[in-house]
Design a protein around this motif. Structure first.
Motif, PDB file in Angstrom:
ATOM      1  N   ALA A 292     -52.338 -67.511 -20.418  1.00  0.00           N
ATOM      2  CA  ALA A 292     -53.222 -67.593 -21.432  1.00  0.00           C
ATOM      3  C   ALA A 292     -53.603 -69.094 -21.935  1.00  0.00           C
ATOM      4  O   ALA A 292     -54.893 -69.126 -21.987  1.00  0.00           O
ATOM      5  CB  ALA A 292     -52.612 -66.884 -22.817  1.00  0.00           C
ATOM      6  N   ARG A 293     -52.666 -69.898 -21.878  1.00  0.00           N
ATOM      7  CA  ARG A 293     -52.960 -71.387 -22.071  1.00  0.00           C
ATOM      8  C   ARG A 293     -53.989 -72.099 -21.363  1.00  0.00           C
ATOM      9  O   ARG A 293     -54.813 -72.362 -21.601  1.00  0.00           O
ATOM     10  CB  ARG A 293     -51.592 -72.040 -22.265  1.00  0.00           C
ATOM     11  CG  ARG A 293     -51.932 -73.582 -22.846  1.00  0.00           C
ATOM     12  CD  ARG A 293     -50.533 -74.491 -22.481  1.00  0.00           C
ATOM     13  NE  ARG A 293     -50.295 -74.205 -20.948  1.00  0.00           N
ATOM     14  CZ  ARG A 293     -50.723 -75.032 -19.997  1.00  0.00           C
ATOM     15  NH1 ARG A 293     -51.832 -76.054 -20.083  1.00  0.00           N
ATOM     16  NH2 ARG A 293     -50.398 -74.994 -18.608  1.00  0.00           N
TER      17      ARG A 293
ATOM     18  N   CYS B 299     -62.430 -61.499 -25.125  1.00  0.00           N
ATOM     19  CA  CYS B 299     -61.661 -62.172 -26.144  1.00  0.00           C
ATOM     20  C   CYS B 299     -62.800 -62.248 -27.552  1.00  0.00           C
ATOM     21  O   CYS B 299     -62.095 -62.942 -28.267  1.00  0.00           O
ATOM     22  CB  CYS B 299     -61.015 -63.433 -25.999  1.00  0.00           C
ATOM     23  SG  CYS B 299     -62.242 -64.855 -25.804  1.00  0.00           S
TER      24      CYS B 299
ATOM     25  N   ARG C 205     -57.417 -70.376 -21.753  1.00  0.00           N
ATOM     26  CA  ARG C 205     -58.122 -71.045 -22.513  1.00  0.00           C
ATOM     27  C   ARG C 205     -58.663 -72.501 -22.357  1.00  0.00           C
ATOM     28  O   ARG C 205     -59.668 -72.832 -22.802  1.00  0.00           O
ATOM     29  CB  ARG C 205     -57.137 -71.079 -24.168  1.00  0.00           C
ATOM     30  CG  ARG C 205     -56.911 -69.689 -24.565  1.00  0.00           C
ATOM     31  CD  ARG C 205     -56.012 -69.840 -25.906  1.00  0.00           C
ATOM     32  NE  ARG C 205     -54.783 -70.464 -25.931  1.00  0.00           N
ATOM     33  CZ  ARG C 205     -53.854 -69.858 -25.718  1.00  0.00           C
ATOM     34  NH1 ARG C 205     -53.892 -68.654 -25.749  1.00  0.00           N
ATOM     35  NH2 ARG C 205     -52.647 -70.355 -25.607  1.00  0.00           N
ATOM     36  N   GLU C 206     -58.105 -73.282 -21.889  1.00  0.00           N
ATOM     37  CA  GLU C 206     -58.223 -74.652 -21.537  1.00  0.00           C
ATOM     38  C   GLU C 206     -59.411 -74.570 -20.508  1.00  0.00           C
ATOM     39  O   GLU C 206     -60.313 -75.391 -20.634  1.00  0.00           O
ATOM     40  CB  GLU C 206     -57.115 -75.285 -20.813  1.00  0.00           C
ATOM     41  CG  GLU C 206     -55.816 -75.840 -21.876  1.00  0.00           C
ATOM     42  CD  GLU C 206     -54.622 -76.438 -20.886  1.00  0.00           C
ATOM     43  OE1 GLU C 206     -54.809 -76.672 -19.945  1.00  0.00           O
ATOM     44  OE2 GLU C 206     -53.872 -76.760 -21.697  1.00  0.00           O
TER      45      GLU C 206
ATOM     46  N   GLN D 250     -63.162 -65.333 -29.178  1.00  0.00           N
ATOM     47  CA  GLN D 250     -61.952 -66.354 -29.806  1.00  0.00           C
ATOM     48  C   GLN D 250     -61.087 -66.603 -28.619  1.00  0.00           C
ATOM     49  O   GLN D 250     -60.030 -65.950 -28.524  1.00  0.00           O
ATOM     50  CB  GLN D 250     -61.301 -65.003 -30.873  1.00  0.00           C
ATOM     51  CG  GLN D 250     -62.449 -64.649 -31.793  1.00  0.00           C
ATOM     52  CD  GLN D 250     -62.785 -65.598 -32.703  1.00  0.00           C
ATOM     53  OE1 GLN D 250     -62.021 -66.473 -33.418  1.00  0.00           O
ATOM     54  NE2 GLN D 250     -64.296 -65.626 -33.090  1.00  0.00           N
ATOM     55  N   ILE D 251     -61.111 -67.968 -28.465  1.00  0.00           N
ATOM     56  CA  ILE D 251     -60.645 -68.145 -26.947  1.00  0.00           C
ATOM     57  C   ILE D 251     -59.021 -68.374 -27.329  1.00  0.00           C
ATOM     58  O   ILE D 251     -58.384 -68.389 -26.288  1.00  0.00           O
ATOM     59  CB  ILE D 251     -61.126 -69.576 -26.335  1.00  0.00           C
ATOM     60  CG1 ILE D 251     -61.202 -70.608 -27.294  1.00  0.00           C
ATOM     61  CG2 ILE D 251     -62.613 -69.046 -25.776  1.00  0.00           C
ATOM     62  CD1 ILE D 251     -61.796 -71.805 -26.439  1.00  0.00           C
ATOM     63  N   GLU D 252     -58.825 -68.602 -28.668  1.00  0.00           N
ATOM     64  CA  GLU D 252     -57.189 -68.929 -28.910  1.00  0.00           C
ATOM     65  C   GLU D 252     -56.683 -67.612 -28.769  1.00  0.00           C
ATOM     66  O   GLU D 252     -55.379 -67.469 -28.997  1.00  0.00           O
ATOM     67  CB  GLU D 252     -57.307 -69.546 -30.294  1.00  0.00           C
ATOM     68  CG  GLU D 252     -57.560 -68.837 -31.381  1.00  0.00           C
ATOM     69  CD  GLU D 252     -59.065 -68.395 -31.601  1.00  0.00           C
ATOM     70  OE1 GLU D 252     -59.648 -67.935 -32.831  1.00  0.00           O
ATOM     71  OE2 GLU D 252     -59.972 -68.993 -30.931  1.00  0.00           O
ATOM     72  N   ARG D 253     -57.469 -66.491 -28.557  1.00  0.00           N
ATOM     73  CA  ARG D 253     -56.485 -65.201 -28.641  1.00  0.00           C
ATOM     74  C   ARG D 253     -56.663 -64.445 -27.185  1.00  0.00           C
ATOM     75  O   ARG D 253     -56.237 -63.486 -27.085  1.00  0.00           O
ATOM     76  CB  ARG D 253     -57.346 -64.257 -29.359  1.00  0.00           C
ATOM     77  CG  ARG D 253     -57.396 -64.831 -31.134  1.00  0.00           C
ATOM     78  CD  ARG D 253     -58.006 -63.253 -31.896  1.00  0.00           C
ATOM     79  NE  ARG D 253     -57.998 -64.107 -33.405  1.00  0.00           N
ATOM     80  CZ  ARG D 253     -58.784 -63.248 -34.317  1.00  0.00           C
ATOM     81  NH1 ARG D 253     -59.398 -62.279 -34.067  1.00  0.00           N
ATOM     82  NH2 ARG D 253     -58.720 -63.822 -35.451  1.00  0.00           N
ATOM     83  N   ILE D 254     -56.888 -65.282 -26.348  1.00  0.00           N
ATOM     84  CA  ILE D 254     -57.012 -64.685 -24.816  1.00  0.00           C
ATOM     85  C   ILE D 254     -55.562 -64.566 -24.481  1.00  0.00           C
ATOM     86  O   ILE D 254     -54.486 -65.175 -24.745  1.00  0.00           O
ATOM     87  CB  ILE D 254     -57.592 -65.948 -23.835  1.00  0.00           C
ATOM     88  CG1 ILE D 254     -59.006 -65.955 -23.882  1.00  0.00           C
ATOM     89  CG2 ILE D 254     -57.226 -65.632 -22.362  1.00  0.00           C
ATOM     90  CD1 ILE D 254     -59.731 -67.277 -23.334  1.00  0.00           C
ATOM     91  N   THR D 255     -55.522 -63.292 -23.931  1.00  0.00           N
ATOM     92  CA  THR D 255     -54.130 -62.780 -23.312  1.00  0.00           C
ATOM     93  C   THR D 255     -53.973 -63.056 -21.752  1.00  0.00           C
ATOM     94  O   THR D 255     -55.068 -63.074 -21.097  1.00  0.00           O
ATOM     95  CB  THR D 255     -53.809 -61.607 -23.876  1.00  0.00           C
ATOM     96  OG1 THR D 255     -54.589 -60.511 -23.197  1.00  0.00           O
ATOM     97  CG2 THR D 255     -53.914 -61.581 -25.366  1.00  0.00           C
TER      98      THR D 255
ATOM     99  N   ASP E  70     -62.395 -73.463 -22.429  1.00  0.00           N
ATOM    100  CA  ASP E  70     -62.819 -74.387 -23.337  1.00  0.00           C
ATOM    101  C   ASP E  70     -63.686 -75.603 -22.392  1.00  0.00           C
ATOM    102  O   ASP E  70     -64.746 -76.057 -23.181  1.00  0.00           O
ATOM    103  CB  ASP E  70     -61.795 -75.071 -24.015  1.00  0.00           C
ATOM    104  CG  ASP E  70     -62.083 -75.832 -25.230  1.00  0.00           C
ATOM    105  OD1 ASP E  70     -63.135 -75.473 -26.170  1.00  0.00           O
ATOM    106  OD2 ASP E  70     -61.876 -77.096 -25.178  1.00  0.00           O
TER     107      ASP E  70
END
Length: 332
Positions: free
Chosen positions: A189-190, A216, A193-194, A219-224, A197
């Motif tokens: 997920a991290r 998502c 997101r990177e 809301q990219i901070e919520r990507i699983t 972004d």
């Protein structure tokens, strides 16, 4: 037929089962945990779950096996360190034994899951196995000649905290660039997101057209990790870039285990393994690139079979093995 209770204690839920020596589950139950730095309440809930299973069981229960998160002193029943419960050097056996009038046998939960897969799952035909769950974190349960390998202080198998060359992300162990920062559900997920972004900064229109961005809701901070796998299946370039790195690092880590442990079988488990061949095929290719050829040729890499039951079944197998030894009977 002999019967035991297997208990798998997790940070949010503990699951228990009455099972026989063939791994057949006769009865299941679960209780919420969600307790931090409160050993008495945790012990009460564990005892209550064991009592519920014992009271409802149609068969005689011989013993209880317990898989517990974090480094564990299995011989003395002491949780050395469990971040899930904020416990340090906590004696579980003494207070639990006062509430449960049954023999108790403990082990780290990753190792109980490894034992479950070794005896009742993907590894039931082999005696040398490495089980690697890819979930919130990454570790390895090692089974040699049918016995768990614990190491001198119970820390054997911490492959998730080996540093991979070139990685720099901070790990929750306090180091930088550990395998776990990439080859885990949180790592996937991290990384996605990177990458998304970066794409949003370089090419916003293209990034917003990505299935990953849609999945998502922006809301990219919520990507699983599950969303990343879905986007890869849909052919998304951003997700695929992250996924390829994950599989490369995972394969490298498994190659270390293959070279060092020389197992007959490597079993990949944890929530990430639900991706199936999407994960397995590139990981197998990565292992082939990094592992010593003569060792790799003798090692099979497969997905786990028991899913969420591995920990319970392995905890039960632990109790069966321990009581076998005490009774002088043949081990499982």
């Amino acid at each position: 037929m002999r019967h035991v209770i297997g208990l798998d204690v997790g940070g949010t839920t503990m699951k228990g089962a009455v099972m026989d020596e063939n791994g057949r589950i006769l009865l299941r139950a679960a209780k919420e945990t969600k307790v931090h730095n409160n050993l008495p309440i945790l012990i009460e809930r564990m005892a209550a779950l064991i009592k519920e299973l014992r009271d409802q069981s149609p068969v005689h229960i011989e013993a209880v096996g317990i898989g517990f998160p974090g480094p564990f002193d299995a011989e003395n029943g002491i949780s050395v360190h469990s971040p899930n419960f904020q416990l340090h050097q906590a004696d579980l056996r003494t207070p639990l034994a006062k509430l449960v009038e049954l023999p108790l046998f403990f082990e780290n939960d990753l190792r109980t899951a490894a034992l479950g897969e070794a005896i009742f799952g993907a590894g039931r035909e082999v005696s040398h196995l490495v089980f690697v769950p890819l979930g919130t974190g990454v570790g390895a349960g090692i089974v040699n000649e049918g016995k768990l390998v614990r190491g001198s202080h119970g820390f054997a198998g911490e492959i998730g905290h080996v540093r991979y060359p070139g990685l720099t992300a901070p790990c929750n162990c306090g180091k930088l660039g550990c395998v776990e920062t990439v080859a885990s559900a949180t790592g996937i997920a991290r990384l996605a997101r990177e990458r998304l972004d970066e794409e949003l900064n370089a090419n916003p229109q293209q990034a917003k057209a990505s299935p990953l961005f849609t999945l998502c809701d922006g809301q990219i901070e919520r990507i699983t990790a599950e969303q990343v796998a879905t986007a890869v299946e849909q052919g998304d370039a951003v997700a695929t870039c992250a996924w390829n790195e994950v599989c490369e690092v995972t394969g490298w880590a498994l190659s270390v285990l293959v070279n060092v442990c020389n197992p007959q079988l490597v079993v990949i488990g944890g929530g990430v393994c639900r991706a199936g061949e999407l994960l397995l095929a590139p990981v197998q290719a990565s292992v082939q690139r990094y592992a010593m050829e003569v060792v790799h040729q003798q090692t099979k890499i497969v997905l786990a079979e028991l899913g969420a039951d591995a920990g319970m079944l392995g905890a039960g197998a632990l109790a069966l093995q321990a009581t076998n030894r005490e009774q002088g009977t043949v081990k499982l």
